[in-house]
Motif scaffolding. Structure first.
Motif, PDB file in Angstrom:
ATOM      1  N   ASN A 171     -14.620  53.264 -25.961  1.00 17.20           N
ATOM      2  CA  ASN A 171     -15.844  53.888 -25.460  1.00 17.20           C
ATOM      3  C   ASN A 171     -17.020  52.925 -25.559  1.00 17.20           C
ATOM      4  OD1 ASN A 171     -17.517  56.045 -24.504  1.00 17.20           O
ATOM      5  ND2 ASN A 171     -18.193  56.384 -26.605  1.00 17.20           N
ATOM      6  N   PHE A 172     -17.156  52.276 -26.713  1.00 14.37           N
ATOM      7  CA  PHE A 172     -18.232  51.293 -26.884  1.00 14.37           C
ATOM      8  C   PHE A 172     -18.082  50.149 -25.882  1.00 14.37           C
ATOM      9  CE2 PHE A 172     -19.315  52.101 -31.668  1.00 14.37           C
ATOM     10  CZ  PHE A 172     -19.750  53.371 -31.333  1.00 14.37           C
ATOM     11  N   ALA A 173     -16.863  49.698 -25.656  1.00 10.68           N
ATOM     12  CA  ALA A 173     -16.635  48.594 -24.717  1.00 10.68           C
ATOM     13  C   ALA A 173     -17.042  48.999 -23.304  1.00 10.68           C
ATOM     14  CB  ALA A 173     -15.173  48.167 -24.756  1.00 10.68           C
ATOM     15  N   ARG A 174     -16.682  50.202 -22.900  1.00 14.13           N
ATOM     16  CA  ARG A 174     -17.063  50.659 -21.556  1.00 14.13           C
ATOM     17  C   ARG A 174     -18.581  50.758 -21.423  1.00 14.13           C
ATOM     18  NH1 ARG A 174     -12.333  53.943 -22.328  1.00 14.13           N
ATOM     19  NH2 ARG A 174     -13.606  55.654 -23.149  1.00 14.13           N
ATOM     20  N   ILE A 175     -19.229  51.250 -22.483  1.00 15.78           N
ATOM     21  CA  ILE A 175     -20.688  51.336 -22.450  1.00 15.78           C
ATOM     22  C   ILE A 175     -21.301  49.950 -22.273  1.00 15.78           C
ATOM     23  CG2 ILE A 175     -22.728  51.826 -23.866  1.00 15.78           C
ATOM     24  CD1 ILE A 175     -21.100  54.126 -25.137  1.00 15.78           C
ATOM     25  N   ALA A 176     -20.883  48.992 -23.091  1.00 15.68           N
ATOM     26  CA  ALA A 176     -21.478  47.653 -23.044  1.00 15.68           C
ATOM     27  C   ALA A 176     -21.148  46.927 -21.746  1.00 15.68           C
ATOM     28  CB  ALA A 176     -21.029  46.829 -24.249  1.00 15.68           C
ATOM     29  N   LEU A 177     -19.927  47.080 -21.256  1.00 19.17           N
ATOM     30  CA  LEU A 177     -19.581  46.466 -19.971  1.00 19.17           C
ATOM     31  C   LEU A 177     -20.442  47.028 -18.844  1.00 19.17           C
ATOM     32  CD1 LEU A 177     -15.692  46.369 -20.289  1.00 19.17           C
ATOM     33  CD2 LEU A 177     -17.172  44.372 -19.985  1.00 19.17           C
ATOM     34  N   GLY A 178     -20.909  48.247 -19.021  1.00 24.65           N
ATOM     35  CA  GLY A 178     -21.735  48.872 -18.000  1.00 24.65           C
ATOM     36  C   GLY A 178     -23.172  48.407 -17.979  1.00 24.65           C
ATOM     37  N   HIS A 179     -23.609  47.645 -19.012  1.00 25.75           N
ATOM     38  CA  HIS A 179     -25.013  47.243 -18.998  1.00 25.75           C
ATOM     39  C   HIS A 179     -25.270  45.746 -19.176  1.00 25.75           C
ATOM     40  CE1 HIS A 179     -25.288  46.892 -23.413  1.00 25.75           C
ATOM     41  NE2 HIS A 179     -24.814  48.108 -23.545  1.00 25.75           N
ATOM     42  N   VAL A 180     -24.325  44.962 -19.701  1.00 29.61           N
ATOM     43  CA  VAL A 180     -24.643  43.541 -19.927  1.00 29.61           C
ATOM     44  C   VAL A 180     -24.880  42.780 -18.626  1.00 29.61           C
ATOM     45  CG1 VAL A 180     -23.539  43.343 -22.199  1.00 29.61           C
ATOM     46  CG2 VAL A 180     -22.185  42.924 -20.116  1.00 29.61           C
TER      47      VAL A 180
END
Length: 328
Positions: A10-19
């Protein structure tokens, strides 16, 4: 609460969505002429996303950390591909050249400096990739700037926002231990000079837009700098018995669409991180059990809000990960 693969994904998907999301964007950019009016991506080809430069840096720290801990999760391949396209020699050279501008002396100081060094430290753990080697010149520039900053910083900055000195030094010191003994000595001597005589803390916490506890960040820094027995004695004088319960209950967040007020979710997460880390340096007789419970309450209060509104979503997962990885 423990870090699990489901949470990591979940954290990975969140971060991939904004970096790699360029806008909205809040630049820390001093312009000397019209020629300096450029887009975030042109100024910072590696760290143009995540609303601001520092959040993009620690978004990448989140991604690389999760890749190392869960190399077989489906998102790991996406992290690798995106990092390889981002951390190129050419793009990192532009980031490093930006620091050579006279107007960049205070750029992201000290918060972004600490996070960049922490990111480089994490990148060095990925032996299958060349990210750390490529990032090395940029990290060394920040390390040099940090040493110079400590030479002129007479007093610590103890606010609970990006200017907090102790937070940046905690991250930078972990990088320095493995590769820069002179910086370790500079951090340790400076920290002992400015914090060792602090006692009977009576600050008012939290401030309305803080994401760090000034008291707990100073304590965490001293936990890293001092031998354990000396730290215990220092902490007893710094935070007298009974003051913890009086001061540290989870903060209420009234409006998560307001970027400053949303900082308070980060405060709950960073307090959880600090409480877990500090308690590891205290024996049961010193109250480590209540500290752990206090940390759990803070973590439970913030974890449901790591995603939802972009004002928090572009950065909160990093602080949640710090808390979940802390000893407890």
């Amino acid at each position: 609460m423990e870090l699990t693969e489901d949470i990591a994904r979940n954290f990975a998907r969140i971060a991939l969505g904004h970096v790699a999301r360029e806008y909205p964007n809040k630049l820390d950019h001093v312009m000397a002429s019209n020629a300096d009016a450029q887009t975030p991506r042109a100024l910072h080809p590696c760290f143009f996303g995540s609303y601001d430069w520092h959040s993009c840096v620690h978004g990448w720290w989140t991604l690389l950390t999760l890749r190392r801990l869960y190399p077989d999760m489906p998102e790991a391949a996406d992290i690798t591909q995106s990092a390889e396209a981002t951390f190129t020699t050419q793009k990192l050279a532009v980031e490093a050249a930006y620091l050579d501008r006279p107007e960049s002396r205070g750029f992201e100081r000290p918060y972004g400096w600490g996070w960049l060094l922490f990111l480089h430290h994490e990148a060095s753990r990925h032996a299958d990739c060349e990210w750390a080697a490529r990032m090395g010149p940029l990290a060394r520039k920040f390390a040099t700037m940090l040493r110079g900053y400590l030479e002129v910083l007479t007093y610590p900055i103890t606010v609970g926002t990006h200017f907090n000195t102790a937070f940046a030094l905690v991250l930078a010191r972990e990088w320095a231990v493995a590769r820069d003994p002179e910086l370790v000595d500079a951090i340790d001597s400076w920290s002992l000079r400015v914090f060792s005589d602090r006692a009977d803390y009576r600050g008012w916490e939290p401030g309305g837009d803080e994401f760090l506890s000034p008291a707990l960040m100073a304590a965490l820094l001293m936990r890293r700098v001092m031998p354990q027995d000396e730290f215990r004695a220092w902490y007893r004088a710094f935070m007298p018995a009974g003051r913890m319960e009086e001061m540290f209950s989870p903060a209420d967040v009234s409006d998560r669409s307001d970027g400053k007020i949303a900082h308070l979710d980060g405060l709950n997460l960073s307090r959880a991180w600090c409480l877990r880390e500090i308690s590891a340096g205290m024996g049961e007789a010193e109250g480590s059990g209540p500290m752990q419970e206090m940390g759990r309450r803070h973590l439970d209060a913030a974890m449901p809000h790591v995603a939802g509104d972009y004002m928090g979503e572009h950065w909160l997962a990093s602080f949640a990960l710090l808390a979940l990885l802390a000893p407890h």
